[in-house]
Design an enzyme around this catalytic site. Sequence first.
Site, PDB file in Angstrom:
ATOM      1  N   HIS A  20       5.282   0.302  12.751  1.00 52.38           N
ATOM      2  CA  HIS A  20       4.676   1.070  13.739  1.00 52.38           C
ATOM      3  C   HIS A  20       4.300   0.015  14.809  1.00 52.38           C
ATOM      4  O   HIS A  20       3.937  -1.223  14.356  1.00 52.38           O
ATOM      5  CB  HIS A  20       3.349   1.471  13.191  1.00 52.38           C
ATOM      6  CG  HIS A  20       2.395   2.179  14.481  1.00 52.38           C
ATOM      7  ND1 HIS A  20       2.796   2.721  15.331  1.00 52.38           N
ATOM      8  CD2 HIS A  20       1.033   2.117  14.535  1.00 52.38           C
ATOM      9  CE1 HIS A  20       1.863   3.386  16.248  1.00 52.38           C
ATOM     10  NE2 HIS A  20       0.633   2.700  15.699  1.00 52.38           N
ATOM     11  N   GLY A  34       1.095  -1.060  -0.005  1.00 47.09           N
ATOM     12  CA  GLY A  34       0.065   0.050  -0.033  1.00 47.09           C
ATOM     13  C   GLY A  34       0.847   1.217   0.140  1.00 47.09           C
ATOM     14  O   GLY A  34       1.967   1.254  -0.644  1.00 47.09           O
ATOM     15  N   GLU A  89      -1.191  11.603  17.050  1.00 45.11           N
ATOM     16  CA  GLU A  89      -2.123  11.808  15.994  1.00 45.11           C
ATOM     17  C   GLU A  89      -3.359  11.973  16.762  1.00 45.11           C
ATOM     18  O   GLU A  89      -4.434  12.726  16.165  1.00 45.11           O
ATOM     19  CB  GLU A  89      -2.168  10.732  15.159  1.00 45.11           C
ATOM     20  CG  GLU A  89      -2.521   9.387  16.057  1.00 45.11           C
ATOM     21  CD  GLU A  89      -2.031   8.150  15.195  1.00 45.11           C
ATOM     22  OE1 GLU A  89      -1.055   8.355  14.304  1.00 45.11           O
ATOM     23  OE2 GLU A  89      -2.659   7.078  15.272  1.00 45.11           O
ATOM     24  N   SER A  99       1.891  39.480  11.423  1.00 48.21           N
ATOM     25  CA  SER A  99       2.049  40.880  12.015  1.00 48.21           C
ATOM     26  C   SER A  99       1.945  40.907  13.582  1.00 48.21           C
ATOM     27  O   SER A  99       1.798  40.140  14.239  1.00 48.21           O
ATOM     28  CB  SER A  99       0.575  41.659  11.472  1.00 48.21           C
ATOM     29  OG  SER A  99      -0.462  40.859  12.309  1.00 48.21           O
TER      30      SER A  99
HETATM   31  P1  NAI Z   1      -2.214   0.908   3.672  1.00 46.72           P
HETATM   32  O1  NAI Z   1      -3.645   1.286   4.181  1.00 46.72           O
HETATM   33  O2  NAI Z   1      -1.772   1.509   2.326  1.00 46.72           O
HETATM   34  O3  NAI Z   1      -2.416  -0.632   3.146  1.00 46.72           O
HETATM   35  C1  NAI Z   1      -1.437  -1.527   2.802  1.00 46.72           C
HETATM   36  C2  NAI Z   1      -2.049  -2.817   1.713  1.00 46.72           C
HETATM   37  O4  NAI Z   1      -2.575  -3.884   2.827  1.00 46.72           O
HETATM   38  C3  NAI Z   1      -3.182  -2.500   1.081  1.00 46.72           C
HETATM   39  O5  NAI Z   1      -2.636  -2.106  -0.191  1.00 46.72           O
HETATM   40  C4  NAI Z   1      -3.719  -3.979   0.689  1.00 46.72           C
HETATM   41  O6  NAI Z   1      -3.282  -4.591  -0.368  1.00 46.72           O
HETATM   42  C5  NAI Z   1      -3.322  -4.618   2.060  1.00 46.72           C
HETATM   43  N1  NAI Z   1      -4.493  -5.379   2.896  1.00 46.72           N
HETATM   44  C6  NAI Z   1      -5.444  -4.357   3.486  1.00 46.72           C
HETATM   45  N2  NAI Z   1      -6.242  -5.000   4.067  1.00 46.72           N
HETATM   46  C7  NAI Z   1      -5.881  -6.027   4.190  1.00 46.72           C
HETATM   47  C8  NAI Z   1      -6.283  -7.372   4.714  1.00 46.72           C
HETATM   48  N3  NAI Z   1      -7.375  -7.533   5.487  1.00 46.72           N
HETATM   49  N4  NAI Z   1      -5.424  -8.676   4.645  1.00 46.72           N
HETATM   50  C9  NAI Z   1      -4.378  -8.612   3.624  1.00 46.72           C
HETATM   51  N5  NAI Z   1      -3.924  -7.401   3.289  1.00 46.72           N
HETATM   52  C10 NAI Z   1      -4.792  -6.355   3.324  1.00 46.72           C
HETATM   53  O7  NAI Z   1      -1.241   0.948   4.804  1.00 46.72           O
HETATM   54  P2  NAI Z   1      -0.196   2.007   5.402  1.00 46.72           P
HETATM   55  O8  NAI Z   1      -1.185   3.258   5.275  1.00 46.72           O
HETATM   56  O9  NAI Z   1       0.918   2.018   4.276  1.00 46.72           O
HETATM   57  O10 NAI Z   1       0.330   1.319   6.603  1.00 46.72           O
HETATM   58  C11 NAI Z   1       1.166   0.282   6.766  1.00 46.72           C
HETATM   59  C12 NAI Z   1       1.889   0.461   8.036  1.00 46.72           C
HETATM   60  O11 NAI Z   1       2.724   1.388   7.960  1.00 46.72           O
HETATM   61  C13 NAI Z   1       1.062   0.565   9.205  1.00 46.72           C
HETATM   62  O12 NAI Z   1       1.614  -0.398  10.217  1.00 46.72           O
HETATM   63  C14 NAI Z   1       1.285   1.890   9.627  1.00 46.72           C
HETATM   64  O13 NAI Z   1       0.897   2.214  10.921  1.00 46.72           O
HETATM   65  C15 NAI Z   1       2.587   2.291   9.237  1.00 46.72           C
HETATM   66  N6  NAI Z   1       3.190   3.692   8.839  1.00 46.72           N
HETATM   67  C16 NAI Z   1       2.256   4.220   7.826  1.00 46.72           C
HETATM   68  C17 NAI Z   1       2.456   5.716   7.529  1.00 46.72           C
HETATM   69  C18 NAI Z   1       1.764   6.404   6.396  1.00 46.72           C
HETATM   70  O14 NAI Z   1       2.328   7.318   6.135  1.00 46.72           O
HETATM   71  N7  NAI Z   1       0.676   5.553   5.964  1.00 46.72           N
HETATM   72  C19 NAI Z   1       3.536   6.296   8.264  1.00 46.72           C
HETATM   73  C20 NAI Z   1       4.473   5.570   9.252  1.00 46.72           C
HETATM   74  C21 NAI Z   1       4.032   4.300   9.397  1.00 46.72           C
HETATM   75 MG    MG Z   2       2.489   9.316  13.471  1.00 47.72          MG
END
Ligand code: NAI
Ligand code: MG
Length: 332
Positions: free
Chosen positions: A112, A25, A199, A256
Amino acid sequence: MNILHDKDADLKYLQGKTIAVVGYGSQGSAQSLCLRDSGVRVIIGETEELNGKPNPSWTQAKNAGFDVYDIAEAAAKADIIHILLPDEHHGSVYKEKIEQNMTEGKTLCCSHGFNIVYKQIIPPENVDVIMVAPKSPATEERKAYLAGFGVPGLIAVRQDYTGSARQTALAMAKAMGFTRAGVLECTFEQETYEDLFGEQNVLCGGTVDLIKYGFEVLTEAGYPEEMAYFEVLNELKLIVDLIYEGGIQKMNAVISNTAEWGEYVNGPKIIDPGVKQRMKESLKAIEDGTFAKQWIEESKKGCPNLLAKRKALAEHPIEIVGKKIRNLFERG
Ligand code: NAI
Ligand code: MG
């Protein structure tokens, strides 16, 4: 706190290793691309279908040229399993597909600490457990890497079975450009609690409610919605950019004297000590697991309240007028 840079990290700790990034993702795609560009062998663990529909992330990973496998297969093939799924799905996916592939000497990694800290994932004792996290949204992280730099990051070691867990985390941080900017070393609890606190109280919760109240007060008093939108939402970015560049004093030097005076006399009346007290209560609910318990229960029920709140927000006048305005104004 000690800030770690490129010289503190060595990519040799990733040599001959395969990293399975689980979840392609926002973070999964950015981190995989950066790791690969730094010469690390990356494969992707994904599901071809999600909720009965083709999963676009599967196709995106394939189109980016990665070897993409079902999550269990990717976990079986990898030395380092880096889970980048939405946090509320880590626990169930781990139990179903990763746990049996978490064999001796492998590394479990995340960005995370929520699921480790709140025990939704309980790794075996004979593996390394680390965290490598960007302090940035994914898009900025990739942009910074492509520009030859990187965003700041965090590393943490929860379990060091092999004796080189910290070096593995640092090497991953280096491969993603984080050590170019600077990396802080912390514990899983520090990262998780601070992230949730920030957050909930300042960055998302806190700011959003401040914006909404500001908009409501102005429009209920008869001021035009468009003007209220610019005043309390659009301009916030410009103010935050100044604070980011040079702290609050830089912002005060640019605005200002009238604005600065208003800040001193009215700010503390709006954000009064009651807010600080409630922030303390929020921190306690994060630290003692109350918040996590509620969120895990909500996500297990399919997030009915989250979805209702999301719908209500879409109907708030500031969102409706904002959409209209953003389509009409040039934003560079
Ligand atoms: P995301 O919401 O982009 O999802 C990642 C992928 O997981 C999706 O593309 C999908 O293919 C897959 N997915 C979703 N539900 C699923 C399920 N039930 N079973 C299997 N696969 C599934 O995730 P994101 O935001 O990239 O977050 C990923 C991690 O990174 C988390 O732990 C988050 O806390 C951490 N994180 C995220 C940041 C951000 O900017 N989004 C910043 C720092 C850490
Ligand atoms: Mg944060």
